[in-house]
Design a protein around this motif. Structure first.
Motif, PDB file in Angstrom:
ATOM      1  N   VAL A   2       0.853  -1.180   0.000  1.00  0.00           N
ATOM      2  CA  VAL A   2       0.000   0.000   0.000  1.00  0.00           C
ATOM      3  C   VAL A   2       0.889   1.229   0.000  1.00  0.00           C
ATOM      4  CG1 VAL A   2      -1.724   1.312   1.289  1.00  0.00           C
ATOM      5  CG2 VAL A   2      -1.850  -1.183   1.233  1.00  0.00           C
ATOM      6  N   GLN A   3       0.588   2.157  -0.869  1.00  0.00           N
ATOM      7  CA  GLN A   3       1.279   3.445  -0.863  1.00  0.00           C
ATOM      8  C   GLN A   3       0.305   4.521  -0.419  1.00  0.00           C
ATOM      9  OE1 GLN A   3       2.956   3.712  -4.856  1.00  0.00           O
ATOM     10  NE2 GLN A   3       4.934   3.053  -4.063  1.00  0.00           N
ATOM     11  N   LEU A   4       0.786   5.398   0.435  1.00  0.00           N
ATOM     12  CA  LEU A   4      -0.050   6.438   1.017  1.00  0.00           C
ATOM     13  C   LEU A   4       0.520   7.807   0.680  1.00  0.00           C
ATOM     14  CD1 LEU A   4      -0.421   4.817   4.552  1.00  0.00           C
ATOM     15  CD2 LEU A   4      -2.042   4.678   2.662  1.00  0.00           C
ATOM     16  N   VAL A   5      -0.337   8.701   0.241  1.00  0.00           N
ATOM     17  CA  VAL A   5       0.096  10.051  -0.101  1.00  0.00           C
ATOM     18  C   VAL A   5      -0.818  11.049   0.597  1.00  0.00           C
ATOM     19  CG1 VAL A   5       0.501  11.714  -1.935  1.00  0.00           C
ATOM     20  CG2 VAL A   5       0.961   9.286  -2.333  1.00  0.00           C
ATOM     21  N   MET A  34      -6.952   2.680   9.581  1.00  0.00           N
ATOM     22  CA  MET A  34      -6.172   3.849   9.182  1.00  0.00           C
ATOM     23  C   MET A  34      -5.963   4.783  10.364  1.00  0.00           C
ATOM     24  SD  MET A  34      -5.664   3.283   5.972  1.00  0.00           S
ATOM     25  CE  MET A  34      -4.978   4.874   5.502  1.00  0.00           C
ATOM     26  N   GLY A  35      -4.815   5.418  10.379  1.00  0.00           N
ATOM     27  CA  GLY A  35      -4.529   6.332  11.467  1.00  0.00           C
ATOM     28  C   GLY A  35      -3.817   7.574  10.979  1.00  0.00           C
ATOM     29  N   TRP A  36      -3.942   8.606  11.768  1.00  0.00           N
ATOM     30  CA  TRP A  36      -3.161   9.833  11.588  1.00  0.00           C
ATOM     31  C   TRP A  36      -2.280  10.016  12.826  1.00  0.00           C
ATOM     32  CZ3 TRP A  36      -2.790  12.729   7.275  1.00  0.00           C
ATOM     33  CH2 TRP A  36      -3.798  12.601   6.308  1.00  0.00           C
ATOM     34  N   PHE A  37      -1.032  10.296  12.558  1.00  0.00           N
ATOM     35  CA  PHE A  37      -0.061  10.586  13.606  1.00  0.00           C
ATOM     36  C   PHE A  37       0.595  11.917  13.273  1.00  0.00           C
ATOM     37  CE2 PHE A  37       0.238   6.557  15.960  1.00  0.00           C
ATOM     38  CZ  PHE A  37      -0.512   5.740  15.129  1.00  0.00           C
ATOM     39  N   ALA A  92       2.990  20.528  13.249  1.00  0.00           N
ATOM     40  CA  ALA A  92       3.719  19.258  13.157  1.00  0.00           C
ATOM     41  C   ALA A  92       3.653  18.753  11.719  1.00  0.00           C
ATOM     42  CB  ALA A  92       3.102  18.216  14.092  1.00  0.00           C
ATOM     43  N   VAL A  93       4.429  17.719  11.468  1.00  0.00           N
ATOM     44  CA  VAL A  93       4.253  16.946  10.243  1.00  0.00           C
ATOM     45  C   VAL A  93       3.229  15.859  10.548  1.00  0.00           C
ATOM     46  CG1 VAL A  93       5.327  15.470   8.519  1.00  0.00           C
ATOM     47  CG2 VAL A  93       6.602  17.410   9.474  1.00  0.00           C
ATOM     48  N   TYR A  94       2.225  15.769   9.732  1.00  0.00           N
ATOM     49  CA  TYR A  94       1.145  14.803   9.926  1.00  0.00           C
ATOM     50  C   TYR A  94       1.323  13.632   8.962  1.00  0.00           C
ATOM     51  CZ  TYR A  94      -1.322  17.882  13.088  1.00  0.00           C
ATOM     52  OH  TYR A  94      -1.667  18.651  14.179  1.00  0.00           O
ATOM     53  N   TYR A  95       1.265  12.439   9.529  1.00  0.00           N
ATOM     54  CA  TYR A  95       1.464  11.206   8.770  1.00  0.00           C
ATOM     55  C   TYR A  95       0.195  10.365   8.774  1.00  0.00           C
ATOM     56  CZ  TYR A  95       6.430  12.275   9.346  1.00  0.00           C
ATOM     57  OH  TYR A  95       7.666  12.878   9.336  1.00  0.00           O
ATOM     58  N   TYR A 115       2.203   0.467   6.923  1.00  0.00           N
ATOM     59  CA  TYR A 115       2.526   1.400   5.850  1.00  0.00           C
ATOM     60  C   TYR A 115       2.341   2.836   6.338  1.00  0.00           C
ATOM     61  CZ  TYR A 115       1.838  -2.880   3.222  1.00  0.00           C
ATOM     62  OH  TYR A 115       1.926  -4.177   2.771  1.00  0.00           O
ATOM     63  N   TRP A 116       3.259   3.689   5.896  1.00  0.00           N
ATOM     64  CA  TRP A 116       3.247   5.088   6.296  1.00  0.00           C
ATOM     65  C   TRP A 116       3.429   5.977   5.076  1.00  0.00           C
ATOM     66  CZ3 TRP A 116       2.701   6.726  11.412  1.00  0.00           C
ATOM     67  CH2 TRP A 116       2.705   5.706  12.375  1.00  0.00           C
ATOM     68  N   GLY A 117       2.779   7.137   5.129  1.00  0.00           N
ATOM     69  CA  GLY A 117       3.000   8.131   4.098  1.00  0.00           C
ATOM     70  C   GLY A 117       4.219   8.973   4.404  1.00  0.00           C
ATOM     71  N   GLN A 118       4.518   9.908   3.508  1.00  0.00           N
ATOM     72  CA  GLN A 118       5.688  10.767   3.654  1.00  0.00           C
ATOM     73  C   GLN A 118       5.424  11.944   4.573  1.00  0.00           C
ATOM     74  OE1 GLN A 118       8.854  10.101   2.331  1.00  0.00           O
ATOM     75  NE2 GLN A 118       7.802   8.141   2.109  1.00  0.00           N
ATOM     76  N   GLY A 119       4.173  12.241   4.828  1.00  0.00           N
ATOM     77  CA  GLY A 119       3.841  13.325   5.734  1.00  0.00           C
ATOM     78  C   GLY A 119       3.511  14.618   5.028  1.00  0.00           C
ATOM     79  N   THR A 120       2.723  15.437   5.703  1.00  0.00           N
ATOM     80  CA  THR A 120       2.383  16.765   5.207  1.00  0.00           C
ATOM     81  C   THR A 120       2.505  17.752   6.366  1.00  0.00           C
ATOM     82  OG1 THR A 120       0.706  18.067   4.014  1.00  0.00           O
ATOM     83  CG2 THR A 120      -0.126  16.471   5.613  1.00  0.00           C
ATOM     84  N   GLN A 121       3.126  18.885   6.102  1.00  0.00           N
ATOM     85  CA  GLN A 121       3.401  19.864   7.157  1.00  0.00           C
ATOM     86  C   GLN A 121       2.165  20.698   7.440  1.00  0.00           C
ATOM     87  OE1 GLN A 121       6.440  20.581   8.954  1.00  0.00           O
ATOM     88  NE2 GLN A 121       5.040  21.862  10.144  1.00  0.00           N
ATOM     89  N   VAL A 122       1.863  20.818   8.717  1.00  0.00           N
ATOM     90  CA  VAL A 122       0.814  21.723   9.187  1.00  0.00           C
ATOM     91  C   VAL A 122       1.471  22.728  10.116  1.00  0.00           C
ATOM     92  CG1 VAL A 122      -1.267  21.950  10.593  1.00  0.00           C
ATOM     93  CG2 VAL A 122      -1.053  20.058   8.963  1.00  0.00           C
ATOM     94  N   THR A 123       1.305  23.999   9.796  1.00  0.00           N
ATOM     95  CA  THR A 123       1.867  25.065  10.621  1.00  0.00           C
ATOM     96  C   THR A 123       0.751  26.007  11.025  1.00  0.00           C
ATOM     97  OG1 THR A 123       3.977  24.924   9.439  1.00  0.00           O
ATOM     98  CG2 THR A 123       3.568  26.901  10.766  1.00  0.00           C
TER      99      THR A 123
END
Length: 126
Positions: A2-5, A34-37, A92-95, A115-123
């Motif tokens: 699984v790939q996550l984006v 599914m989870g968000w970290f 944070a960076v959200y994964y 499986y983990w995504g690359q993350g997206t920055q939240v500021t």
């Protein structure tokens, strides 16, 4: 496999909202919990929210409870995190993460996910 984006991160003022999305590849998305970290600079990765494969159970960290909503659309292979009333400490960076999880309580544990995504920055600015 699984790939996550992830997408949807950005810069927002305190009190604002963002909706993060996580698009998954693969035909078995509906089988995965599914989870968000998130991981803030200099801190360990922490659980934010999780949802079972069916969507019938959700879990939230106390720090975001009442401000965030996790949801999923199995037809679109996508999981969402709606974040409202954002605070600077949400920066944070959200994964996004996916795993075959049999017990809903295990959604809270990073080790439950394969499986983990690359993350997206939240500021969040004050």
């Amino acid at each position: 496999q699984v790939q996550l984006v992830e997408s949807g991160g950005g810069l927002v003022q305190a009190g604002g909202s963002l909706r993060l999305s996580c698009a998954a590849s693969g035909r078995t998305f509906s089988s995965y919990g599914m989870g968000w970290f998130r991981q803030a600079l200099g801190k360990e990765r922490e659980f934010v929210a999780g949802i079972t494969w069916s969507g019938d159970s959700t879990y939230y960290a106390d720090s975001v409870k009442g401000r965030c909503t996790i949801s999923r659309d199995n037809a679109k292979n996508t999981v969402y995190l709606q974040m409202n009333s954002l605070k600077p400490e949400d920066t944070a960076v959200y994964y996004c993460a996916a795993g075959i999880i049999y017990f809903a309580m295990h959604l809270l544990k990073p080790g439950s996910y394969d499986y983990w995504g690359q993350g997206t920055q939240v500021t969040v600015s004050s």
